[in-house]
Design a protein around this motif. Structure first.
Motif, PDB file in Angstrom:
ATOM      1  N   ARG A 120     -27.975  47.511 -45.735  1.00 10.44           N
ATOM      2  CA  ARG A 120     -29.309  47.901 -46.172  1.00 10.44           C
ATOM      3  C   ARG A 120     -29.231  48.972 -47.242  1.00 10.44           C
ATOM      4  NH1 ARG A 120     -32.210  51.967 -41.940  1.00 10.44           N
ATOM      5  NH2 ARG A 120     -33.299  52.467 -43.856  1.00 10.44           N
ATOM      6  N   THR A 121     -30.319  49.103 -47.979  1.00 14.15           N
ATOM      7  CA  THR A 121     -30.465  50.233 -48.892  1.00 14.15           C
ATOM      8  C   THR A 121     -31.260  51.322 -48.167  1.00 14.15           C
ATOM      9  OG1 THR A 121     -32.470  49.226 -49.806  1.00 14.15           O
ATOM     10  CG2 THR A 121     -30.401  48.780 -50.948  1.00 14.15           C
ATOM     11  N   PHE A 122     -31.192  52.542 -48.674  1.00 13.55           N
ATOM     12  CA  PHE A 122     -31.861  53.665 -48.035  1.00 13.55           C
ATOM     13  C   PHE A 122     -32.922  54.238 -48.970  1.00 13.55           C
ATOM     14  CE2 PHE A 122     -27.846  53.161 -45.937  1.00 13.55           C
ATOM     15  CZ  PHE A 122     -28.164  53.353 -44.602  1.00 13.55           C
ATOM     16  N   HIS A 123     -34.022  54.693 -48.358  1.00 15.92           N
ATOM     17  CA  HIS A 123     -35.181  55.113 -49.152  1.00 15.92           C
ATOM     18  C   HIS A 123     -34.803  56.130 -50.219  1.00 15.92           C
ATOM     19  CE1 HIS A 123     -37.918  52.837 -46.701  1.00 15.92           C
ATOM     20  NE2 HIS A 123     -37.593  53.494 -45.595  1.00 15.92           N
ATOM     21  N   VAL A 183     -32.958  54.300 -52.972  1.00 17.36           N
ATOM     22  CA  VAL A 183     -33.835  53.348 -53.667  1.00 17.36           C
ATOM     23  C   VAL A 183     -34.704  54.095 -54.670  1.00 17.36           C
ATOM     24  CG1 VAL A 183     -35.816  51.810 -53.361  1.00 17.36           C
ATOM     25  CG2 VAL A 183     -33.830  51.604 -51.858  1.00 17.36           C
ATOM     26  N   ARG A 184     -35.191  55.260 -54.275  1.00 17.72           N
ATOM     27  CA  ARG A 184     -35.999  56.058 -55.213  1.00 17.72           C
ATOM     28  C   ARG A 184     -35.168  56.463 -56.433  1.00 17.72           C
ATOM     29  NH1 ARG A 184     -36.687  61.195 -56.241  1.00 17.72           N
ATOM     30  NH2 ARG A 184     -35.467  61.908 -54.449  1.00 17.72           N
ATOM     31  N   LEU A 185     -33.916  56.860 -56.196  1.00 15.25           N
ATOM     32  CA  LEU A 185     -33.053  57.225 -57.317  1.00 15.25           C
ATOM     33  C   LEU A 185     -32.750  56.010 -58.186  1.00 15.25           C
ATOM     34  CD1 LEU A 185     -30.520  59.660 -55.591  1.00 15.25           C
ATOM     35  CD2 LEU A 185     -32.524  60.224 -56.980  1.00 15.25           C
ATOM     36  N   GLU A 186     -32.675  54.840 -57.566  1.00 19.11           N
ATOM     37  CA  GLU A 186     -32.465  53.612 -58.338  1.00 19.11           C
ATOM     38  C   GLU A 186     -33.666  53.347 -59.241  1.00 19.11           C
ATOM     39  OE1 GLU A 186     -31.317  48.931 -57.479  1.00 19.11           O
ATOM     40  OE2 GLU A 186     -32.654  50.006 -56.115  1.00 19.11           O
ATOM     41  N   ARG A 203     -31.258  56.534 -61.892  1.00 17.65           N
ATOM     42  CA  ARG A 203     -30.114  57.414 -61.636  1.00 17.65           C
ATOM     43  C   ARG A 203     -28.998  56.697 -60.869  1.00 17.65           C
ATOM     44  NH1 ARG A 203     -31.545  62.819 -62.336  1.00 17.65           N
ATOM     45  NH2 ARG A 203     -33.781  63.188 -62.654  1.00 17.65           N
ATOM     46  N   VAL A 204     -29.372  55.659 -60.127  1.00 17.37           N
ATOM     47  CA  VAL A 204     -28.436  54.911 -59.295  1.00 17.37           C
ATOM     48  C   VAL A 204     -28.560  53.431 -59.617  1.00 17.37           C
ATOM     49  CG1 VAL A 204     -28.055  54.110 -56.922  1.00 17.37           C
ATOM     50  CG2 VAL A 204     -28.256  56.554 -57.376  1.00 17.37           C
ATOM     51  N   GLU A 205     -27.431  52.738 -59.626  1.00 19.82           N
ATOM     52  CA  GLU A 205     -27.428  51.288 -59.819  1.00 19.82           C
ATOM     53  C   GLU A 205     -26.613  50.658 -58.691  1.00 19.82           C
ATOM     54  OE1 GLU A 205     -25.742  48.042 -63.047  1.00 19.82           O
ATOM     55  OE2 GLU A 205     -26.476  49.996 -63.761  1.00 19.82           O
ATOM     56  N   TYR A 206     -27.235  49.718 -57.971  1.00 19.67           N
ATOM     57  CA  TYR A 206     -26.555  49.037 -56.867  1.00 19.67           C
ATOM     58  C   TYR A 206     -25.773  47.831 -57.375  1.00 19.67           C
ATOM     59  CZ  TYR A 206     -28.679  51.476 -52.891  1.00 19.67           C
ATOM     60  OH  TYR A 206     -29.029  52.413 -51.951  1.00 19.67           O
ATOM     61  N   HIS A 207     -24.608  47.597 -56.747  1.00 19.46           N
ATOM     62  CA  HIS A 207     -23.788  46.436 -57.082  1.00 19.46           C
ATOM     63  C   HIS A 207     -23.359  45.775 -55.770  1.00 19.46           C
ATOM     64  CE1 HIS A 207     -23.221  47.729 -61.320  1.00 19.46           C
ATOM     65  NE2 HIS A 207     -23.328  48.936 -60.781  1.00 19.46           N
ATOM     66  N   ARG A 208     -23.725  44.511 -55.579  1.00 21.77           N
ATOM     67  CA  ARG A 208     -23.346  43.775 -54.378  1.00 21.77           C
ATOM     68  C   ARG A 208     -21.847  43.503 -54.366  1.00 21.77           C
ATOM     69  NH1 ARG A 208     -27.085  43.458 -50.188  1.00 21.77           N
ATOM     70  NH2 ARG A 208     -29.181  43.390 -51.097  1.00 21.77           N
ATOM     71  N   VAL A 209     -21.220  43.749 -53.213  1.00 19.91           N
ATOM     72  CA  VAL A 209     -19.799  43.431 -53.028  1.00 19.91           C
ATOM     73  C   VAL A 209     -19.657  42.619 -51.754  1.00 19.91           C
ATOM     74  CG1 VAL A 209     -18.966  45.449 -54.298  1.00 19.91           C
ATOM     75  CG2 VAL A 209     -19.341  45.621 -51.826  1.00 19.91           C
ATOM     76  N   GLU A 210     -18.603  41.814 -51.679  1.00 17.61           N
ATOM     77  CA  GLU A 210     -18.443  40.884 -50.570  1.00 17.61           C
ATOM     78  C   GLU A 210     -18.231  41.603 -49.239  1.00 17.61           C
ATOM     79  OE1 GLU A 210     -18.575  37.027 -49.166  1.00 17.61           O
ATOM     80  OE2 GLU A 210     -18.806  37.680 -51.250  1.00 17.61           O
TER      81      GLU A 210
END
Length: 254
Positions: free
Chosen positions: A136-139, A142-145, A149-156
């Motif tokens: 999961r992502t965290f609130h 997510v706000r920083l995204e 300021r933050v970029e998420y990258h899916r990994v296996e």
């Protein structure tokens, strides 16, 4: 009259359960809590099996990638899956049990590239976060995204995320602390372990639960039975025994 109604309701639930004694559950690889290669399939699996038995249910596990397991619950292809954090999206297709385990979600980063801790992590900039499938992502993040300021990258897998941090391809990753400790011990060399660090302040303490598919008509009755069994497991002291036997890593949260 009220007592008669209650008795009939209890009888109806018993009859319903008699036709749904076995739970088909999607399991996955998340040591030390779950793994096809651990004794009793890991601590969380053992807790689910024994709590279900105390509630009059049996379980049968199949091991799947996390993304597939979640989709199988959504579609009703299985009765449910373990263990998951509860989110608004998952609430739309699943019912959630009382917590099976709780753990601190820590921020892991390269030791040579320190990150600001709370409250200064609100000022992160250009942070690339690995997000293992099923996580999961965290609130806060997510706000920083949303602020760029933050970029998420899916990994296996979480291990892939750690190796990307070691290689300098990711800035950080959030992960349950016991899972991180297990990966450190079993998947990383001493040199690799020395190159990783965690921020002192965890993101939050997360409860992880059994989720049952809303697409299955018996889900609510089965969940109530499971929760009763889980309560009995804790009250009897058996939960603590399983924890001592199957959770060897320091830093776990009961």
């Amino acid at each position: 009259m009220k007592s008669i109604v209650c008795a009939l309701a209890t009888l109806a639930a018993s009859i319903t359960l008699s036709h749904a004694q076995t739970l088909e559950l999607a399991n996955g690889e998340w040591p030390p809590y779950q793994s096809a290669h651990l004794p009793r399939f890991g601590f969380a699996s053992a807790v689910v099996s024994e709590a279900a038995a105390l509630g009059g249910l049996q379980v049968r596990y199949g091991f799947y990638p996390w993304k597939r397991a979640e989709e199988m619950v959504r579609s009703g292809h299985v009765d449910g899956s373990l263990v998951w954090s509860q989110t608004a999206l998952r609430d739309s297709f699943a019912l959630f049990s009382e917590p099976i385990v709780q753990d601190r979600e820590v921020v892991i980063h390269h030791a040579s590239k320190p990150l600001a801790d709370w409250p200064l992590r609100q000022q992160w900039q250009g942070v690339h976060l690995a997000l293992p499938l099923g996580s999961r992502t965290f609130h806060e993040l997510v706000r920083l995204e949303r602020e760029g300021r933050v970029e998420y990258h899916r990994v296996e897998t979480p291990e892939n995320g750690l190796r990307m941090i070691l290689a300098g391809r990711m800035t950080a990753m959030t992960l349950a602390n016991s899972v991180y400790q297990s990966l450190r011990q079993h998947k990383l060399t001493a040199q690799e372990r020395s190159q990783l660090a965690t921020l002192p302040t965890p993101i939050e303490t997360v409860p992880f639960r059994l989720m049952l598919s809303r697409a299955r008509p018996q889900a609510a009755v089965q969940l109530a039975a499971f929760n009763r069994g889980l309560q009995r497991l804790r009250q009897s002291g058996r939960y603590a025994q399983l924890e001592q036997q199957l959770l060897p890593h320091a830093g776990k949260t009961p």
